[in-house]
Design a protein around this motif. Structure first.
Motif, mmCIF file in Angstrom:
data_model
loop_
_atom_site.group_PDB
_atom_site.id
_atom_site.type_symbol
_atom_site.label_atom_id
_atom_site.label_comp_id
_atom_site.label_asym_id
_atom_site.label_seq_id
_atom_site.Cartn_x
_atom_site.Cartn_y
_atom_site.Cartn_z
ATOM 1 N N GLY A 35 -4.915 2.470 -9.580
ATOM 2 C CA GLY A 35 -4.397 3.775 -9.997
ATOM 3 C C GLY A 35 -4.452 4.851 -8.928
ATOM 4 N N GLN A 36 -4.539 4.443 -7.670
ATOM 5 C CA GLN A 36 -4.573 5.423 -6.583
ATOM 6 C C GLN A 36 -3.183 6.019 -6.361
ATOM 7 O OE1 GLN A 36 -6.492 3.898 -3.026
ATOM 8 N NE2 GLN A 36 -7.752 2.530 -4.264
ATOM 9 N N ALA A 37 -3.143 7.226 -5.869
ATOM 10 C CA ALA A 37 -1.877 7.903 -5.582
ATOM 11 C C ALA A 37 -1.196 7.250 -4.382
ATOM 12 C CB ALA A 37 -2.118 9.384 -5.297
ATOM 13 N N SER A 38 0.126 7.175 -4.435
ATOM 14 C CA SER A 38 0.898 6.559 -3.356
ATOM 15 C C SER A 38 0.610 7.211 -2.009
ATOM 16 C CB SER A 38 2.400 6.660 -3.644
ATOM 17 O OG SER A 38 2.724 5.924 -4.781
ATOM 18 N N VAL A 39 0.505 8.523 -2.003
ATOM 19 C CA VAL A 39 0.277 9.236 -0.745
ATOM 20 C C VAL A 39 -1.092 8.893 -0.156
ATOM 21 C CG1 VAL A 39 -0.590 11.356 -1.839
ATOM 22 C CG2 VAL A 39 0.542 11.472 0.388
ATOM 23 N N ASP A 40 -2.095 8.715 -1.014
ATOM 24 C CA ASP A 40 -3.431 8.351 -0.536
ATOM 25 C C ASP A 40 -3.460 6.927 0.016
ATOM 26 O OD1 ASP A 40 -4.328 10.852 -1.346
ATOM 27 O OD2 ASP A 40 -5.034 10.122 -3.296
ATOM 28 N N VAL A 41 -2.776 6.027 -0.679
ATOM 29 C CA VAL A 41 -2.707 4.632 -0.232
ATOM 30 C C VAL A 41 -1.946 4.545 1.079
ATOM 31 C CG1 VAL A 41 -1.844 2.325 -0.805
ATOM 32 C CG2 VAL A 41 -2.894 3.749 -2.583
ATOM 33 N N ALA A 42 -0.873 5.331 1.195
ATOM 34 C CA ALA A 42 -0.086 5.349 2.432
ATOM 35 C C ALA A 42 -0.953 5.785 3.609
ATOM 36 C CB ALA A 42 1.118 6.279 2.278
ATOM 37 N N ALA A 43 -1.714 6.842 3.433
ATOM 38 C CA ALA A 43 -2.562 7.341 4.506
ATOM 39 C C ALA A 43 -3.640 6.321 4.884
ATOM 40 C CB ALA A 43 -3.214 8.655 4.078
ATOM 41 N N LYS A 44 -4.224 5.684 3.889
ATOM 42 C CA LYS A 44 -5.291 4.713 4.137
ATOM 43 C C LYS A 44 -4.785 3.496 4.921
ATOM 44 C CE LYS A 44 -8.559 1.702 1.777
ATOM 45 N NZ LYS A 44 -9.037 1.203 0.493
ATOM 46 N N HIS A 45 -3.555 3.074 4.640
ATOM 47 C CA HIS A 45 -3.012 1.861 5.262
ATOM 48 C C HIS A 45 -2.068 2.141 6.430
ATOM 49 C CE1 HIS A 45 -4.646 -1.127 2.474
ATOM 50 N NE2 HIS A 45 -4.525 -0.188 1.555
ATOM 51 N N ALA A 47 0.825 3.675 6.400
ATOM 52 C CA ALA A 47 2.220 3.463 5.993
ATOM 53 C C ALA A 47 2.786 4.786 5.493
ATOM 54 C CB ALA A 47 2.288 2.416 4.884
ATOM 55 N N SER A 48 4.082 4.841 5.376
ATOM 56 C CA SER A 48 4.700 6.040 4.806
ATOM 57 C C SER A 48 4.637 5.965 3.282
ATOM 58 C CB SER A 48 6.163 6.154 5.245
ATOM 59 O OG SER A 48 6.936 5.117 4.663
ATOM 60 N N LYS A 49 4.739 7.113 2.637
ATOM 61 C CA LYS A 49 4.758 7.149 1.176
ATOM 62 C C LYS A 49 5.957 6.349 0.672
ATOM 63 C CE LYS A 49 4.725 10.217 -2.784
ATOM 64 N NZ LYS A 49 5.923 10.677 -3.390
ATOM 65 N N ARG A 50 7.072 6.452 1.352
ATOM 66 C CA ARG A 50 8.282 5.717 0.967
ATOM 67 C C ARG A 50 8.047 4.207 1.028
ATOM 68 N NH1 ARG A 50 12.168 4.771 -2.180
ATOM 69 N NH2 ARG A 50 14.039 3.942 -1.244
ATOM 70 N N ARG A 51 7.350 3.734 2.045
ATOM 71 C CA ARG A 51 7.049 2.305 2.167
ATOM 72 C C ARG A 51 6.195 1.833 0.998
ATOM 73 N NH1 ARG A 51 8.336 -2.507 2.553
ATOM 74 N NH2 ARG A 51 6.830 -3.913 3.437
ATOM 75 N N VAL A 52 5.210 2.635 0.626
ATOM 76 C CA VAL A 52 4.357 2.293 -0.516
ATOM 77 C C VAL A 52 5.199 2.229 -1.794
ATOM 78 C CG1 VAL A 52 2.434 3.079 -1.954
ATOM 79 C CG2 VAL A 52 2.253 3.199 0.541
ATOM 80 N N GLU A 53 6.097 3.179 -1.963
ATOM 81 C CA GLU A 53 6.959 3.185 -3.144
ATOM 82 C C GLU A 53 7.866 1.951 -3.174
ATOM 83 O OE1 GLU A 53 8.801 6.991 -2.686
ATOM 84 O OE2 GLU A 53 7.121 8.047 -3.610
ATOM 85 N N LEU A 54 8.348 1.506 -2.017
ATOM 86 C CA LEU A 54 9.172 0.299 -1.949
ATOM 87 C C LEU A 54 8.363 -0.945 -2.309
ATOM 88 C CD1 LEU A 54 11.269 1.032 1.262
ATOM 89 C CD2 LEU A 54 12.112 0.915 -1.091
ATOM 90 N N ILE A 55 7.119 -0.982 -1.882
ATOM 91 C CA ILE A 55 6.246 -2.110 -2.216
ATOM 92 C C ILE A 55 6.012 -2.159 -3.724
ATOM 93 C CG2 ILE A 55 3.861 -2.953 -2.014
ATOM 94 C CD1 ILE A 55 3.988 -1.928 0.945
ATOM 95 N N VAL A 56 5.728 -1.017 -4.318
ATOM 96 C CA VAL A 56 5.526 -0.951 -5.767
ATOM 97 C C VAL A 56 6.811 -1.366 -6.494
ATOM 98 C CG1 VAL A 56 5.079 0.614 -7.707
ATOM 99 C CG2 VAL A 56 3.667 0.740 -5.644
#
Length: 83
Positions: A35-45, A47-56
């Motif tokens: 349940g982590q926020a996309s922006v937080d996951v992006a920063a941790k890994h 990656a861009s927020k858009r990349r995280v959204e594409l993965i989801v």
């Protein structure tokens, strides 16, 4: 329909039917199971927020492909009827 959360068991079942890499799996898991926020996951890994959204979205497509078999099922799953 947009997935917000998945149980670990359902997530594992869906991912088993895909060919995603381990890092991609970790990113999707963080958003959909933890349940982590996309922006937080992006920063941790790194990656861009858009990349995280594409993965989801990849996991979402796999989920829909394996759960929605016809229009009537789509109505039951989402509560939305499209004409």
């Amino acid at each position: 329909m947009r997935l917000k959360r998945l149980s670990q068991q359902l997530f594992d079942e869906i991912v088993a039917k895909t060919s995603i890499h381990e890092k991609t799996r970790e990113i999707a898991y963080a958003v959909l199971v933890d349940g982590q926020a996309s922006v937080d996951v992006a920063a941790k890994h790194g990656a861009s927020k858009r990349r995280v959204e594409l993965i989801v979205a990849t996991i979402q497509r796999a989920y829909l492909k394996n759960t929605v078999k016809d229009v009537n099922s789509f109505f039951v799953v989402t509560g939305v009827w499209k004409t």
